[in-house]
Design an enzyme around this catalytic site. Structure first.
Site, PDB file in Angstrom:
ATOM      1  N   SER A   1      64.082  29.331  28.033  1.00  0.00           N
ATOM      2  CA  SER A   1      65.354  29.175  27.003  1.00  0.00           C
ATOM      3  C   SER A   1      65.113  28.198  25.540  1.00  0.00           C
ATOM      4  CB  SER A   1      65.819  27.931  28.277  1.00  0.00           C
ATOM      5  OG  SER A   1      67.089  27.378  27.232  1.00  0.00           O
ATOM      6  N   ARG A   2      63.945  27.558  25.737  1.00  0.00           N
ATOM      7  CA  ARG A   2      63.499  26.787  24.097  1.00  0.00           C
ATOM      8  C   ARG A   2      62.458  26.035  24.453  1.00  0.00           C
ATOM      9  NH1 ARG A   2      66.449  30.233  23.293  1.00  0.00           N
ATOM     10  NH2 ARG A   2      67.899  29.917  21.190  1.00  0.00           N
TER      11      ARG A   2
ATOM     12  N   HIS B   1      58.574  35.025  23.587  1.00  0.00           N
ATOM     13  CA  HIS B   1      60.173  35.107  23.383  1.00  0.00           C
ATOM     14  C   HIS B   1      60.881  36.356  24.069  1.00  0.00           C
ATOM     15  CE1 HIS B   1      62.990  32.459  21.558  1.00  0.00           C
ATOM     16  NE2 HIS B   1      63.758  33.285  22.652  1.00  0.00           N
TER      17      HIS B   1
ATOM     18  N   LYS C   1      75.181  30.531  32.849  1.00  0.00           N
ATOM     19  CA  LYS C   1      75.587  32.252  33.381  1.00  0.00           C
ATOM     20  C   LYS C   1      74.195  32.206  33.466  1.00  0.00           C
ATOM     21  CE  LYS C   1      79.246  33.714  30.245  1.00  0.00           C
ATOM     22  NZ  LYS C   1      79.748  32.332  30.265  1.00  0.00           N
TER      23      LYS C   1
ATOM     24  N   GLU D   1      56.739  27.266  17.807  1.00  0.00           N
ATOM     25  CA  GLU D   1      56.849  28.943  18.126  1.00  0.00           C
ATOM     26  C   GLU D   1      56.743  29.675  16.512  1.00  0.00           C
ATOM     27  OE1 GLU D   1      60.983  31.451  19.402  1.00  0.00           O
ATOM     28  OE2 GLU D   1      59.168  29.652  20.847  1.00  0.00           O
TER      29      GLU D   1
END
Length: 334
Positions: free
Chosen positions: A232-233, A294, A153, A262
């Site tokens: 994203s990550r 983030h 998505k 993080e």
């Protein structure tokens, strides 16, 4: 019943309190869940956590010993939770399986365009009334190639914006997205995508298979003047390898909204403390690197959807219902 919510931002608190109104009382804490703060949850059957919570076996054992039975995480990602331990302890774990993909996709483009057009450097200069253009030259995105790693998505939303720019679309994923194909996206092997893309963006989940998806070899495969964006990550990129490539003078720009180490840093004020993470300290010194904390998901639309889904997860748990949000099977409670 009172629910304990960890890691609640000041902007988020009124949304959480309003969403739970008429259902349950909620106690919002700004501290994040970790080994030091887990004992606070003693006596709470239901807790809600943020994406930066530490839910390893020790924290889960502390929570279970204190009577916690449901963990309702306010995020889509759940790589911070040891699901096997939670299941063994008889706990229910739920997440938010969907929220506005536009929040993350739009912010990823914000990062990409900010480093491309040197926006931060320009803003810093004009504050000092320095209006020179030296060093601020960017590039048109129109006609260039964008590589989307992960075309779910969020990746699809990013691709739609790229299509609006008039870009050539390359994609990589375990399954092709028909909507992306309709936009003209061509699916190619990862190495081909990296080699041909002027902008590379990451939109895949963090799993053992994707840990350091962008490693030293992948970075070397990219164009010297490419732009790399990760919203994203953090664990998708080998940060030390990235620093090495940046030190070699590579890449037009890098936009990072996430960082692999993080936890314990992002969402907190560390401005008066010595930075112990040498890799992060080095990353933020590069003039072509932009690091944010983030915040890609952080819109009133997305956070509202996250909070509403969290409330539904709690109500479903109390009613003995299961939904697609449940990661560890719910156990009926009396």
């Amino acid at each position: 019943m009172e629910i304990l919510a960890f890691g609640v931002q000041s902007d988020e608190k009124p949304l959480i309190e309003k969403a739970f109104e008429g259902h349950h009382e909620v106690r919002c804490l700004s501290v994040f869940l970790n080994e030091d703060t887990a004992p606070i949850a003693a006596g709470y059957e239901i807790i809600s956590t943020s994406v930066n919570a530490e839910l390893g076996h020790r924290v889960l054992q502390t929570l279970a010993a204190g009577g916690t039975q449901l963990i309702a995480q306010r995020s889509t990602g759940f790589n911070n939770i040891d699901l096997k331990v939670a299941e063994r302890l008889g706990m229910t774990v739920a997440r938010v399986s969907y929220y506005s993909p536009y929040s993350v996709a739009e912010f990823a483009w914000t990062l990409g365009m900010a480093v491309n057009r040197r926006v931060v450097r320009a803003a810093n200069r004009t504050r000092d009334f320095d209006f020179r253009l030296d060093g601020l030259m960017g590039r048109d995105m129109h006609g260039r190639t964008v590589g989307v790693l992960g075309t779910g998505k969020i990746g699809e939303a990013f691709a739609r914006i790229a299509h609006g720019f008039g870009m050539r679309l390359l994609g990589w994923d375990v399954a092709e997205n028909p909507a992306c194909l309709e936009l003209g996206m061509k699916y190619v092997p990862k190495d081909e995508l990296l080699a041909e893309s002027d902008l590379v963006t990451l939109h895949v989940p963090l799993m053992p298979e994707t840990q350091h998806l962008i490693d030293a070899a992948a970075l070397r495969a990219m164009k010297d003047d490419a732009i790399l964006v990760n919203s994203s990550r953090g664990g998708l990129i080998d940060s030390r390898a990235l620093v090495a490539e940046l030190r070699a003078g590579r890449f037009t720009g890098v936009g990072l909204d996430v960082y692999e180490a993080e936890a314990g840093l992002f969402f907190l004020d560390k401005s008066l403390e010595a930075v112990e993470d040498d890799t992060l300290a080095r990353l933020v010194t590069f003039p072509n690197v932009l690091v944010t904390s983030h915040q890609a998901y952080y819109t009133v639309d997305a956070v509202g959807q996250i909070v509403d889904a969290t409330v539904r997860n709690v109500l479903d748990y109390k009613a003995g219902r299961r939904s697609e949000n449940v990661l560890v099977p719910a156990i009926p409670r009396s």
